[in-house]
Motif scaffolding. Structure first.
Motif, mmCIF file in Angstrom:
data_model
loop_
_atom_site.group_PDB
_atom_site.id
_atom_site.type_symbol
_atom_site.label_atom_id
_atom_site.label_comp_id
_atom_site.label_asym_id
_atom_site.label_seq_id
_atom_site.Cartn_x
_atom_site.Cartn_y
_atom_site.Cartn_z
ATOM 1 N N ASP A 251 0.828 -1.207 0.000
ATOM 2 C CA ASP A 251 0.000 0.000 0.000
ATOM 3 C C ASP A 251 0.860 1.252 0.000
ATOM 4 N N GLN A 252 1.944 1.247 0.761
ATOM 5 C CA GLN A 252 2.802 2.421 0.846
ATOM 6 C C GLN A 252 3.502 2.714 -0.473
ATOM 7 N N ARG A 253 3.751 1.691 -1.267
ATOM 8 C CA ARG A 253 4.412 1.911 -2.555
ATOM 9 C C ARG A 253 3.476 2.581 -3.552
ATOM 10 N N THR A 254 2.171 2.410 -3.418
ATOM 11 C CA THR A 254 1.230 2.966 -4.394
ATOM 12 C C THR A 254 0.430 4.139 -3.857
ATOM 13 N N ARG A 255 0.476 4.383 -2.576
ATOM 14 C CA ARG A 255 -0.309 5.455 -1.971
ATOM 15 C C ARG A 255 0.346 6.803 -2.240
ATOM 16 N N LEU A 256 -0.456 7.815 -2.531
ATOM 17 C CA LEU A 256 0.070 9.146 -2.799
ATOM 18 C C LEU A 256 -0.012 10.047 -1.578
ATOM 19 N N HIS A 257 -0.229 9.463 -0.403
ATOM 20 C CA HIS A 257 -0.282 10.230 0.844
ATOM 21 C C HIS A 257 0.209 9.336 1.977
ATOM 22 N N HIS A 258 0.523 9.952 3.114
ATOM 23 C CA HIS A 258 0.920 9.174 4.288
ATOM 24 C C HIS A 258 -0.303 8.449 4.854
ATOM 25 N N THR A 259 -0.067 7.467 5.721
ATOM 26 C CA THR A 259 -1.182 6.705 6.292
ATOM 27 C C THR A 259 -2.110 7.575 7.129
ATOM 28 N N ASP A 260 -1.611 8.696 7.658
ATOM 29 C CA ASP A 260 -2.485 9.589 8.432
ATOM 30 C C ASP A 260 -3.076 10.693 7.543
ATOM 31 N N TRP A 261 -3.019 10.508 6.226
ATOM 32 C CA TRP A 261 -3.605 11.382 5.201
ATOM 33 C C TRP A 261 -2.845 12.694 5.000
ATOM 34 N N ARG A 262 -1.701 12.878 5.664
ATOM 35 C CA ARG A 262 -0.877 14.048 5.354
ATOM 36 C C ARG A 262 -0.303 13.851 3.958
ATOM 37 N N PRO A 263 -0.257 14.891 3.156
ATOM 38 C CA PRO A 263 0.315 14.723 1.815
ATOM 39 C C PRO A 263 1.825 14.539 1.879
ATOM 40 N N HIS A 264 2.370 13.844 0.899
ATOM 41 C CA HIS A 264 3.820 13.736 0.772
ATOM 42 C C HIS A 264 4.378 15.078 0.335
ATOM 43 N N ARG A 265 5.662 15.293 0.563
ATOM 44 C CA ARG A 265 6.316 16.468 0.000
ATOM 45 C C ARG A 265 6.256 16.351 -1.516
ATOM 46 N N SER A 266 6.318 17.474 -2.189
ATOM 47 C CA SER A 266 6.122 17.461 -3.643
ATOM 48 C C SER A 266 7.101 16.538 -4.366
ATOM 49 N N HIS A 267 8.366 16.527 -3.979
ATOM 50 C CA HIS A 267 9.317 15.655 -4.668
ATOM 51 C C HIS A 267 9.007 14.177 -4.411
ATOM 52 N N GLN A 268 8.501 13.861 -3.198
ATOM 53 C CA GLN A 268 8.117 12.479 -2.898
ATOM 54 C C GLN A 268 6.913 12.080 -3.745
ATOM 55 N N LEU A 269 5.960 12.985 -3.836
ATOM 56 C CA LEU A 269 4.750 12.724 -4.616
ATOM 57 C C LEU A 269 5.111 12.516 -6.085
ATOM 58 N N THR A 270 5.981 13.364 -6.597
ATOM 59 C CA THR A 270 6.396 13.246 -7.994
ATOM 60 C C THR A 270 7.059 11.902 -8.255
ATOM 61 N N ARG A 271 7.959 11.491 -7.361
ATOM 62 C CA ARG A 271 8.631 10.192 -7.522
ATOM 63 C C ARG A 271 7.635 9.041 -7.483
ATOM 64 N N ARG A 272 6.735 9.070 -6.516
ATOM 65 C CA ARG A 272 5.739 7.990 -6.403
ATOM 66 C C ARG A 272 4.833 7.949 -7.627
ATOM 67 N N PHE A 273 4.412 9.127 -8.077
ATOM 68 C CA PHE A 273 3.536 9.211 -9.237
ATOM 69 C C PHE A 273 4.236 8.646 -10.474
ATOM 70 N N GLN A 274 5.511 8.995 -10.674
ATOM 71 C CA GLN A 274 6.264 8.493 -11.820
ATOM 72 C C GLN A 274 6.402 6.971 -11.750
ATOM 73 N N ARG A 275 6.607 6.434 -10.533
ATOM 74 C CA ARG A 275 6.693 4.970 -10.374
ATOM 75 C C ARG A 275 5.366 4.303 -10.715
#
Length: 122
Positions: A25-49
């Motif tokens: 779940d953590q590999r595909t989720r675009l937010h932390h488990t407590d619903w805080r958003p990832h930092r933009s660079h983290q989000l970009t990396r996850r989205f690209q993956r």
């Protein structure tokens, strides 16, 4: 009937499965488990993956906002609703950014009216 010796093993198996599911779940989720958003660079990396894994061409994450707004406009969703979804402070921002879509929709509306009027005359 289960023996008492089997219960710790079952608990351990459940625990292992839960950890594996959480990691997946953590590999595909675009937010932390407590619903805080990832930092933009983290989000970009996850989205690209996610795009790579799905075999989809690379696009910027921000482009999804424009695609969403354009598709909603083309489906007839009110500009005010789109403004609210995008978080724009003023309707003018939304209207200006998506003016090209609105112009295309106006042309389609005029063509539809023209076709309707021409068909009724015949």
């Amino acid at each position: 009937m289960r023996s008492d010796a089997e219960e710790p093993q079952r608990t351990s198996e459940r625990s292992t499965l839960r950890r594996q599911r959480t990691r997946a779940d953590q590999r595909t989720r675009l937010h932390h488990t407590d619903w805080r958003p990832h930092r933009s660079h983290q989000l970009t990396r996850r989205f690209q993956r996610l795009l790579d894994g799905a075999g989809v061409r690379q696009v910027r994450f921000h482009d999804l906002r424009h695609t969403t707004a354009t598709l909603l406009l083309e489906q007839g969703v009110d500009l005010v609703v789109i403004k609210e979804l995008l978080g724009h402070a003023h309707i003018g921002v939304t209207a200006d950014v998506y003016a090209h879509v609105r112009l295309n929709l106006q042309h389609q509306a005029i063509n539809t009216l023209s076709t309707s009027l021409c068909t009724e005359d015949q």
